[in-house]
Scaffold this active site. Structure first.
Site, PDB file in Angstrom:
ATOM      1  N   LYS A 135       0.811  -1.215   0.000  1.00  9.98           N
ATOM      2  CA  LYS A 135       0.000   0.000   0.000  1.00  9.98           C
ATOM      3  C   LYS A 135       0.850   1.273   0.000  1.00  9.98           C
ATOM      4  CE  LYS A 135      -4.183  -1.952   1.990  1.00  9.98           C
ATOM      5  NZ  LYS A 135      -3.810  -3.324   2.385  1.00  9.98           N
TER       6      LYS A 135
HETATM    7  C1  LIG Z   1      -4.617  -4.383   1.890  1.00 10.94           C
HETATM    8  C2  LIG Z   1      -3.961  -5.694   1.886  1.00 10.94           C
HETATM    9  C3  LIG Z   1      -4.448  -6.737   1.088  1.00 10.94           C
HETATM   10  C4  LIG Z   1      -5.699  -6.602   0.273  1.00 10.94           C
HETATM   11  O1  LIG Z   1      -5.565  -5.688  -0.787  1.00 10.94           O
HETATM   12  P1  LIG Z   1      -6.860  -5.118  -1.528  1.00 10.94           P
HETATM   13  O2  LIG Z   1      -6.372  -4.110  -2.485  1.00 10.94           O
HETATM   14  O3  LIG Z   1      -7.722  -4.493  -0.449  1.00 10.94           O
HETATM   15  O4  LIG Z   1      -7.550  -6.262  -2.161  1.00 10.94           O
HETATM   16  C5  LIG Z   1      -3.745  -7.920   1.075  1.00 10.94           C
HETATM   17  N1  LIG Z   1      -2.633  -8.103   1.833  1.00 10.94           N
HETATM   18  C6  LIG Z   1      -2.160  -7.117   2.605  1.00 10.94           C
HETATM   19  C7  LIG Z   1      -0.952  -7.379   3.447  1.00 10.94           C
HETATM   20  C8  LIG Z   1      -2.790  -5.887   2.665  1.00 10.94           C
HETATM   21  O5  LIG Z   1      -2.307  -4.927   3.447  1.00 10.94           O
END
Ligand SMILES: *Cc1c(COP(=O)(O)O)cnc(C)c1O
Length: 434
Positions: free
Chosen positions: A107
């Site tokens: 993210k």
């Molecule tokens: C946010 C997150 C996900 C899921 O991603 P999305 O874009 O919401 O589908 C998976 N793994 C981790 C470690 C995350 O932080």
């Protein structure tokens, strides 16, 4: 480029409005009116380019006409201060490690890009009031967004997180920062946090009094830059002669990450097939099987960043494929895993291949295995977070003492500060209005 709302009740908007407002007035998600394509030869040449150069090409294809090109390149450079290497795990399975950024989760890419892009548009517009970012987190988003926006002028960030449901390491990444970051500990689930944020965006009083926006993957500037590393992964595998028949597997919660992959595909990136890996929160898996979408409350699992019962980007996936279940199910396969299966996979891969998976990546790896790749196919799963971010779970399962990277240790030294709130909207609204 104009952006339309998936609900088609609001007028089309330009990028500046889309980034600052996040959600359309009719509560729909914004979609670009067309998807630019990247030329085959340009994609083929990416194998000799850096991540930054690749991202620059993709960023300009999408955003280049709506802002100063040099400013966009600067934002790309500033966002991508780290690599997303593709690492071999076993047979024809590879891990795309997305966790080498500031908070050790994928993210970081979207959050940082969005912070810089918002700041650019706020300054350009000469907004005379501050922009307030509301972000609901099930763990990882909060840290990435808070760190991406930390100290960015003109922006306040409120991080809403479910009390007792995020790990200590995750929590300290957004509760210890201070400055323009406020952590709100909500007595409820992630879905409650998300519902509060959504309710705030459509509340007239609040919107009259303050400029609100979201940094969840409903924001175009948050999810779309995630397409950069799909191109980068392709380039790395192409260089190794492994990219001809590529199967990409994405551990999914709110489905922003996989949606970015689907955009990359529509831009021309040659991906043969996608897999969405879920934990027990399996509404998308059910949708693929039955064609029916039944959102429901989330349940807690080891892979808590995927504990989402009503994934917001589902609307974008439907829209991308003209609501055709047939098309969606032809391109994307689904798998779902229990905590026991997640733990088994982590143990197997650690023992047999000496590769340390986090619980989210474990769903991805296992789904690629269960998909049964043909010998000529290459599978790559997105390893979405560093295993140390889930240290308690990982150590319990593997009986290890996972080292905490220095970057994470820094956060843990800070003093935790958060404000406790209930899950009722009135209380939350009263807090913001003060
Ligand atoms: C946010 C997150 C996900 C899921 O991603 P999305 O874009 O919401 O589908 C998976 N793994 C981790 C470690 C995350 O932080």
């Amino acid at each position: 480029m104009k952006y339309y709302s998936t609900n088609r009740q609001s007028p089309p908007a330009d990028l500046e409005e889309v980034v600052i407002k996040s959600l359309a007035g009719d509560k729909g998600l914004y979609m670009p009116e067309y998807i630019p394509s990247v030329d085959k030869n340009v994609i083929a040449a990416m194998k000799d380019k850096s991540f930054r150069e690749i991202a620059d090409i993709v960023a300009h294809a999408f955003f280049g006409k709506d802002m100063d090109p040099q400013a966009l390149s600067d934002i790309v450079n500033d966002t991508l201060s780290f690599e997303t290497p593709v690492v071999h795990v076993n047979d024809n399975i590879y891990s795309l490690e997305l966790y080498h950024g500031p908070t050790l989760a994928f993210k970081d890419v979207g959050a940082r890009f969005m912070a810089r892009l918002s700041s650019y548009f706020i300054l350009r517009k000469g907004l005379d009031r501050e922009v307030n970012v509301l972000v609901a987190t099930s763990g990882d988003t909060g840290g990435a967004v808070a760190n991406g926006f930390l100290g960015v002028p003109g922006i306040n960030v409120f991080v809403l997180y479910p009390k007792g449901k995020v790990s200590a390491i995750q929590e300290c990444q957004f509760t210890t920062l201070g400055k323009n970051i406020t952590a709100l500990e909500i007595d409820g689930t992630f879905d409650d946090c998300q519902a509060l944020v959504k309710a705030a965006f459509v509340d007239d009083d609040l919107n009259r009094q303050m400029q609100l926006t979201s940094a969840n993957s409903i924001n175009v500037a948050r999810f779309l830059p995630q397409s950069f590393y799909y191109f980068n992964a392709y380039a790395q595998l192409d260089k190794a002669g492994k990219a001809d028949k590529l199967i990409v597997c994405v551990p999914s919660g709110n489905f922003g990450n996989i949606t970015a992959g689907l955009f990359a595909y529509k831009m021309g990136l040659p991906i043969k097939h996608f897999i969405a890996a879920n934990n027990r929160n399996d509404v998308f898996f059910e949708y693929l099987k039955t064609g029916k979408y039944n959102p429901r409350p989330s349940v807690e699992t080891y892979a808590n960043a995927m504990d989402v019962g009503n994934p917001s980007n589902f609307a974008r996936i439907l829209d991308l494929f003209g609501n055709s279940h047939e098309q969606i199910a032809a391109l994307i396969s689904g798998y779902r895993y229990t905590n026991e299966q997640i733990a088994d996979t982590m143990r197997d891969v650690f023992n047999a291949h000496k590769y340390l998976l986090d619980p989210h990546g474990a769903c991805g790896y296992q789904a690629l295995t269960d998909f049964r790749l043909k010998p000529e196919e290459t599978g790559v799963f997105l390893e979405t977070a560093h295993p140390a971010k889930f240290k308690e779970t990982v150590d319990m399962i593997l009986n290890t003492d996972t080292a905490i990277p220095a970057k994470l240790q820094e956060f843990m030294k800070g003093e935790k500060k958060s404000i406790a709130l209930g899950k009722d909207f009135e209380g939350f609204k009263a807090f913001l209005m003060k």
